[in-house]
Design an enzyme around this catalytic site. Structure first.
Site, PDB file in Angstrom:
ATOM      1  CB  CYS A 235      -0.959  -0.040   1.189  1.00 27.18           C
ATOM      2  SG  CYS A 235      -2.198   1.272   1.189  1.00 27.18           S
ATOM      3  CG  ASP A 328      -6.146  -2.876  -4.507  1.00 29.36           C
ATOM      4  OD1 ASP A 328      -6.953  -2.245  -3.814  1.00 29.36           O
ATOM      5  OD2 ASP A 328      -4.911  -2.755  -4.398  1.00 29.36           O
ATOM      6  CG  HIS A 362      -5.198  -2.744  -0.803  1.00 28.03           C
ATOM      7  ND1 HIS A 362      -4.466  -2.139  -1.804  1.00 28.03           N
ATOM      8  CD2 HIS A 362      -4.721  -2.246   0.367  1.00 28.03           C
ATOM      9  CE1 HIS A 362      -3.596  -1.295  -1.264  1.00 28.03           C
ATOM     10  NE2 HIS A 362      -3.725  -1.344   0.046  1.00 28.03           N
TER      11      HIS A 362
END
Length: 418
Positions: A235, A328, A362
């Protein structure tokens, strides 16, 4: 007599468990339920329904779930299909050293377990321990100069490949991946970089020299291989990992899980160089049918003027492992990874590997971790994305590939002729 067994009863969270029920009536229908209480008292549950074979046995290694939280042959399905009782709760291990997660496993006659409450008593039960650290791994609190974090060292004299572990927008210090990497033979530094101890809660810039200090700190350690270190990032941490690979000769292997190929939010600075954040388009923020925020479109812009924000990845001397979940909903990570790879190709570079997983979200975490498809983060209801079964498969495959990649590029002997 009905018996429920699991082998091993105590293991690392990334290790599979062999679950069996015996002593049932031939072809009897039964329900398995797993439950886990996290360190904050939040409960997570899963259930699956099976038919015993002609010998009155259910072996999850071979038997197919007929219903519940998943269908098909999935030996570890009861673990990765765990769901929070309280919606928008993410399962996170905080104290990795002292206590494992305890998973309660129960076997029932087939029944619909409503609101995680069974109408009858279980026919058998047992408790499993899921550890985030192997015996002999040591944890050293790091407060050296500006550095804040925790260093995990495998047992033995060493030396070991060194890895810096970076998480994203939660801030603080997350240690569960670094402790597992140390359990697999890596000297792993879980590095905090904001919102922890005396680090700023909301920094105005990302100072790459802080991360250079971390790389040098690892390389100075007598139990760490040189001449390079690895980075594992996810991330928001990916924009830092990528910039480290570009700017720091110490970084020779970089794992990038669902991130961008440019800085966002705040500028990055390094020895007089300033990388400005890519401007986002607020009008492209979307909301799912359940009212969850989805941010994956906010960097959709024309190519005109965009290149000035992209990291010059072609300047990196090390190797990249891009890992993306195609489901994601926070970052369009596949598009950003492909853009970076295109940049590398145009400069004649082949120092990259791409692992792209359809159906994965994600938060690609160590194997058998439950899918967190949405959670409350900083008072925002975020949709992380992902579908349970393909996400679980992605986590299991990616974890093996991450370790293989790091060993290949960080252990000197593995690159030399036999």
């Amino acid at each position: 007599m009905i018996q429920l067994t699991a082998t091993p009863v105590s293991a690392l969270v990334d290790e599979p468990v062999h679950i069996q029920a015996t002593g049932l009536i031939p072809f009897q229908m039964v329900s398995f339920q797993a439950s886990l209480e996290d360190e904050s008292g939040n409960m997570f549950y899963s259930q699956a329904h099976y038919r015993a074979n002609e010998f009155g046995e259910v072996d999850l290694k071979h038997a197919s779930s007929l219903g519940g939280d998943y269908k098909g042959v999935h030996p570890m399905g009861l673990f990765w299909s765990l769901k929070p009782e309280k919606l928008l709760t993410r399962l996170l291990k905080k104290d990795v050293m002292n206590k494992p997660f305890q998973v309660q496993l129960k076997l029932y006659d087939l029944e619909l377990i409503v609101n995680n409450k069974a109408a009858s008593a279980p026919k058998a039960s047992l408790t499993l321990e899921r550890w985030y650290v192997a015996p002999g791994v040591t944890r050293i609190q790091v407060r050296e100069g500006r550095l804040r974090g925790a260093l995990f060292l495998p047992p033995g004299e060493g030396r070991f490949p060194g890895v810096i572990d970076l998480f994203g927008g939660l801030g603080g210090l997350l240690e569960f991946r670094a402790s597992l990497l140390a359990s697999r033979g890596f000297a792993s530094l879980a590095l905090a970089y904001f919102n922890y101890e005396d680090l700023p809660a909301k920094p105005e810039v990302t100072d790459l020299e802080y991360f250079e200090e971390a790389a040098n700190f690892l390389l100075r350690h007598p139990k760490v291989f040189g001449p390079g270190v690895g980075v594992v990032s996810v991330c928001q941490g990916v924009q830092i990992g990528l910039s480290m690979a570009v700017n720091l000769k110490q970084v020779t292997a970089t794992v990038l899980i669902n991130g961008t190929n440019f800085p966002f939010g705040i500028p990055q600075v390094y020895r007089g160089k300033i990388y400005q954040p890519f401007p986002y388009s607020a009008q492209l923020i979307s909301t799912s049918a359940l009212g969850l925020l989805e941010l994956y479109r906010i960097y959709e812009t024309t190519e005109v003027g965009a290149s000035q924000y992209l990291f010059p990845v072609e300047e990196a001397q090390g190797h990249f492992l891009f890992i993306v979940g195609e489901g994601d909903k926070i970052i369009n990570s596949k598009a950003h990874a492909e853009q970076a790879i295109g940049q590398l190709r145009r400069h004649g570079k082949n120092n990259w590997t791409l692992l792209s997983y359809p159906g994965a979200g994600h938060l690609i975490e160590p194997p058998y971790s439950p899918l967190c498809c949405a959670s409350m983060t900083r008072d925002l209801k975020l949709h992380w994305g992902g579908e349970v079964i393909p996400h679980a498969a992605a986590q299991e495959h990616a974890w093996k590939e991450i370790q293989r990649f790091l060993r290949k590029h960080l252990i000197p002997d593995m690159t030399s002729p036999l």
